[in-house]
Design an enzyme around this catalytic site. Structure first.
Site, PDB file in Angstrom:
ATOM      1  N   ASP A 192      -4.134  -3.975  -3.701  1.00  0.00           N
ATOM      2  CA  ASP A 192      -2.927  -3.244  -3.334  1.00  0.00           C
ATOM      3  C   ASP A 192      -1.914  -3.168  -4.470  1.00  0.00           C
ATOM      4  O   ASP A 192      -1.371  -2.107  -4.754  1.00  0.00           O
ATOM      5  CB  ASP A 192      -2.288  -3.899  -2.108  1.00  0.00           C
ATOM      6  CG  ASP A 192      -1.011  -3.213  -1.695  1.00  0.00           C
ATOM      7  OD1 ASP A 192      -1.089  -2.042  -1.283  1.00  0.00           O
ATOM      8  OD2 ASP A 192       0.061  -3.840  -1.783  1.00  0.00           O
ATOM      9  N   ASP A 202      -1.277  -8.469  -6.755  1.00  0.00           N
ATOM     10  CA  ASP A 202      -2.037  -9.586  -6.204  1.00  0.00           C
ATOM     11  C   ASP A 202      -3.427  -9.074  -5.829  1.00  0.00           C
ATOM     12  O   ASP A 202      -3.902  -8.100  -6.405  1.00  0.00           O
ATOM     13  CB  ASP A 202      -1.297 -10.198  -5.011  1.00  0.00           C
ATOM     14  CG  ASP A 202      -0.886  -9.133  -3.990  1.00  0.00           C
ATOM     15  OD1 ASP A 202      -1.555  -8.088  -3.916  1.00  0.00           O
ATOM     16  OD2 ASP A 202       0.110  -9.347  -3.279  1.00  0.00           O
ATOM     17  N   TYR A 254       3.670  -4.451   5.108  1.00  0.00           N
ATOM     18  CA  TYR A 254       3.564  -3.052   5.495  1.00  0.00           C
ATOM     19  C   TYR A 254       3.636  -2.987   7.019  1.00  0.00           C
ATOM     20  O   TYR A 254       2.745  -3.494   7.704  1.00  0.00           O
ATOM     21  CB  TYR A 254       2.252  -2.445   5.000  1.00  0.00           C
ATOM     22  CG  TYR A 254       2.160  -2.370   3.489  1.00  0.00           C
ATOM     23  CD1 TYR A 254       2.768  -1.333   2.791  1.00  0.00           C
ATOM     24  CD2 TYR A 254       1.474  -3.344   2.763  1.00  0.00           C
ATOM     25  CE1 TYR A 254       2.698  -1.271   1.405  1.00  0.00           C
ATOM     26  CE2 TYR A 254       1.400  -3.291   1.379  1.00  0.00           C
ATOM     27  CZ  TYR A 254       2.019  -2.249   0.711  1.00  0.00           C
ATOM     28  OH  TYR A 254       1.954  -2.180  -0.664  1.00  0.00           O
ATOM     29  N   GLU A 281       7.451  -4.592  -9.686  1.00  0.00           N
ATOM     30  CA  GLU A 281       6.195  -4.415  -8.951  1.00  0.00           C
ATOM     31  C   GLU A 281       5.498  -3.128  -9.373  1.00  0.00           C
ATOM     32  O   GLU A 281       6.134  -2.147  -9.773  1.00  0.00           O
ATOM     33  CB  GLU A 281       6.488  -4.358  -7.446  1.00  0.00           C
ATOM     34  CG  GLU A 281       5.254  -4.355  -6.559  1.00  0.00           C
ATOM     35  CD  GLU A 281       4.648  -5.736  -6.418  1.00  0.00           C
ATOM     36  OE1 GLU A 281       3.772  -6.070  -7.242  1.00  0.00           O
ATOM     37  OE2 GLU A 281       5.039  -6.466  -5.500  1.00  0.00           O
TER      38      GLU A 281
END
Length: 811
Positions: free
Chosen positions: A85, A88, A241, A470
């Protein structure tokens, strides 16, 4: 671990720091100078970095290898493949489906432009990787929701290591090789799966009709499931999410099924079931035009598709209202803007939200507004301004697309890119660490769109500030589609020399040693064997190192080697455990013509225990002693033992701490898979970095061929293979005079060893000079003179990226 041939080829070229720099790739931050094909090429590279499982042959990332495989190399995730994703190692079906869908949308709309840029095959491969994952997630009324360690200590979020070795850390924590997963009855996730697979049918129906038919059948099944559930169940992904509605996603999927099949019943269902439930603005009957397109809200994407499919004016007007909200404002509402011009929706992934809306704007300008020049120009100009911001036209001068522009953020929240071996990541991307922690990233994460600034236009360059640093597959989705549109507008061609060869920035294998004790009759060493691999991160089973010592004083005193004893003392692992080190010897070193040099060997039961996953795992401590008796037949042996002239003793007194880099000792050579990977032998033979990787067949130095002389019962050991006899080489007695292009080391074949020979010669010609014939053979890149480009051409030949008959040769 099954390493890709291209990984092996390129990694083996890493012969010394600074010998080969990355090829120049940066573009100016000025919008007119951006090669949008390059940006798309690099964005697709980012998706290849994110690939989980056993990598396909077409994966072009030179520093990635297989991941989520057990010790037999078998992929163990309940659903293989897919994309990680973010930074990680979670896999979410939601973001895999969403990202595959948006990427597919970009190609469907701008196929000709992408193909003309030379990226069609790469693009289709990457889309299909995502599609094939979501295809398998069906669980009869549910889908796989999350794959990853979301239970207990949550290994995925609480540890920092590369994807290739992550599962070993999971195994240490959980004593199994299979990651947990859950099943969810979530309309949002299932509808996005349906949409993506319907798009897959559109893309592949002509070239892969059987696969396309499979996609369409599953798309229909997923849609029926999502429409029947009409609810959200997020499961383990809920903390990260948490979709809040299902109507938008079912409407989005229904549009795509109509486009794939031509079946008007899908449009009828939109009109009868979804339009009445289409969200509205707070305390208003106006359809919702605020917020933006993302994994959590496909409202505007569904509306755009419906406008495209029906041509209804009210839906075309709605899209104009939405884009005006992002531009100058509509209905008294306008998205927030940073002082320097970014349309800023929220603190998480600000660039992502702007890029997604750029995609909507570009596509709308080319479709529903194509006959309205004023609106088309307005939205195209807005989109251009936002992209300019992301490519560096902002007050900070930061290009938020990594590997582009003149200045990028340096602290990126991405584990595998960092190459961190000890789970300490806080100092990454900073100028220095007072405690000596790693600050430099192993790799450049080309093409990744970084989260972006806060509402004031300020950017915090810190790995720990996730909302800024991120990266994620959904962050790049709309950006990738937008690049397709930009290529259609501006043109562009992919880079021929991408991705570049990466030279390892540090020693991947090393030995640290300190003096644990000494006396008139012994030397005792405490040593660490260390695994700091990142090109790619890897574990290896066959690991050993040698401690060389000189016995000339012993022989001069009239004693023989028979009185020397080599023994293990305390160590990190117990006998029978993987990391246990067997200490044996002495062995005669045949590289010393005097016959006075011997060595002790530490060989690990299974070196895979030495893994770059944490502070205790990246090294394996063994203490060992080399000694002679204090006295023989009552006569003291004092004077017969003196370590001062021992090859490996040099440096062991530099520090008393193994954590001190001063302990790193290149006179204690390390061998992996029988190849010398660290240090230097007494005869001057030096390690070849990357020699342990499959495909690099450069042999190590000849080992001892005599049996060990021991005072304890013999221990079976394995030493490196004897160097094979090479055939006569051209330019030397008995050699040929015919030019064999690519054969730089004159061994009769063209392989990665020739690339290594060239780079060694460029880095240290005195020590690694090519023969006269080798120099003729090595000059293959089309320009006179031997350079790193010649090595690159040969590496591509070895990796079968080009054919030897296609190399330039002409001077």
């Amino acid at each position: 671990m099954n390493f890709k041939k291209i990984t092996a080829a390129l990694s083996a070229m890493a012969v010394s720091a600074g010998m080969l720099s990355s090829l120049p790739l940066a573009q100016s931050s000025a919008a007119d100078d951006v090669n949008y094909a390059e940006a798309l090429q690099k964005s697709l590279f980012f998706y290849e970095v994110q690939q989980s499982g056993i990598l396909p042959e077409w994966n072009s990332v030179p520093w990635r290898a297989d991941s989520m495989v057990n010790e037999e190399g078998v992929e163990t995730d309940i659903i293989p493949g897919g994309w990680f994703d973010a930074g990680d190692h979670f896999k979410f079906t939601l973001t895999n489906a969403y990202s595959a869908s948006v990427l597919a949308w970009g190609y469907i709309q701008y196929k000709d432009a992408v193909d003309a840029a030379g990226l069609g095959e790469t693009y289709r491969n990457n889309v299909q990787w995502g599609l094939d994952y979501v295809l398998q997630c069906d669980r009869d009324g549910k889908v796989i929701g999350t794959i990853g360690d979301f239970t207990g200590g949550s290994t995925d979020h609480n540890i920092w290591c590369s994807a290739e070795v992550y599962l070993r850390k999971h195994h240490l924590n959980n004593d199994d090789w299979e990651r947990p997963y859950d099943e969810i009855a979530d309309s949002t996730t299932i509808a996005l799966c349906a949409a993506a697979l319907a798009q897959g049918y559109i893309i592949f129906k002509d070239d892969q009709p059987d696969k396309a038919a499979e996609y369409l059948a599953q798309a229909k099944k997923y849609f029926e499931t999502a429409d029947s559930i009409r609810d959200n169940e997020n499961g383990a992904m809920g903390s990260m999410y948490n979709p809040s509605s299902w109507v938008d996603d079912c409407m989005y999927a229904a549009n795509w099924l109509y486009m794939a099949t031509g079946d008007k019943s899908y449009l009828d269902k939109i009109e009868s079931d979804y339009v009445p439930q289409f969200p509205t603005e707070s305390q208003s009957t106006d359809w919702k035009y605020t917020w933006g397109f993302c994994w959590d809200d496909t409202t505007q994407a569904a509306a755009l598709l419906y406008a495209m499919n029906t041509g209804k004016k009210e839906w075309i007007d709605h899209i104009a209202h939405h884009l005006d909200y992002w531009d100058e404002g509509y209905g008294g509402k306008r998205v927030t803007y940073t002082p320097d011009g970014l349309a800023w929706l929220m603190n998480w992934g600000a660039n992502r939200h702007s890029a997604n809306t750029v995609w909507i704007a570009k596509l709308a300008a080319d479709t529903i507004f194509k006959d309205n020049a004023a609106l088309a120009d307005k939205y195209n100009n807005w989109a251009q301004g936002q992209l300019d911001y992301m490519f560096g036209d902002n007050d900070l001068g930061l290009c938020y697309v990594l590997g582009m522009g003149e200045k990028n953020p340096t602290a990126i929240h991405h584990r595998t890119t960092s190459g961190v071996h000890d789970d300490h990541w806080n100092d990454l991307g900073q100028e220095g660490s007072n405690e000596g922690w790693q600050t430099e990233y192993a790799h450049t994460l080309y093409g990744a769109l970084v989260g972006g600034p806060n509402s004031s236009g300020e950017y915090t360059n810190s790995v720990a500030q996730y909302e800024y640093s991120e990266v994620a597959i959904d962050y790049n989705a709309g950006f990738t589609a937008a690049m397709c549109a930009m290529i259609a507008d501006k043109g562009g061609k992919k880079l021929a020399d991408f991705p570049p060869v990466e030279t390892p920035k540090w020693d991947e294998w090393k030995v640290g040693a300190v003096l644990n004790g000494s006396g008139d009759s012994y030397t005792e060493i405490k040593a660490w064997a260390m695994n700091h691999t990142a090109w790619p991160a890897r574990v290896q089973k066959d690991i050993s190192y040698r401690y060389y010592f000189d016995v000339s004083e012993l022989l001069a005193a009239g004693y023989s080697i028979d009185i020397v004893k080599v023994e293990g003392k305390a160590q990190q692992y117990k006998e029978g455990e993987q990391g246990y080190g067997t200490v044996s010897g002495p062995y005669k070193y045949e590289g010393d013509p005097t016959g006075n040099t011997y060595y002790a060997e530490v060989k690990f039961e299974d070196g895979r225990a030495i893994q770059p996953t944490g502070q205790s795992e990246h090294r394996d401590e063994v203490q060992f002693r080399v000694s002679i008796p204090d006295a023989i037949d009552g006569t003291p042996t004092k004077g017969a033992w003196d370590p001062a002239n021992d090859w490996s003793f040099e440096g062991v007194t530099a520090t008393d701490s193994l954590k001190d880099p001063a302990s790193y000792n290149k006179h204690i050579p390390m061998y992996v898979n029988g190849k010398l990977v660290w240090g230097e032998e007494p005869d001057g033979t030096k390690a070849v970095p990357g020699a342990d990787i499959e495909g690099n067949d450069k042999p190590a130095t000849p080992p001892a061929t005599t049996a060990p002389i021991v005072t304890a019962p013999p221990v079976t050991t394995t030493t490196a293979p004897v160097t094979p006899t090479q055939p006569p080489v051209s330019g030397e007695p008995g050699g040929s005079t015919k030019v064999v292009y690519g054969d730089a080391n004159c061994d009769g074949k063209v392989s990665i060893a020739d690339s290594t020979a060239i780079l060694q010669s460029l880095g240290n010609a005195d020590e690694y000079e090519l023969t006269a014939q080798g120099k003729l053979n090595a000059d293959v890149n089309g320009s006179k003179g031997i350079t790193a480009d010649d090595a690159l051409v040969i590496s591509k030949i070895d990796a079968k990226l080009i054919d030897i008959k296609d190399i330039p040769l002409k001077k």
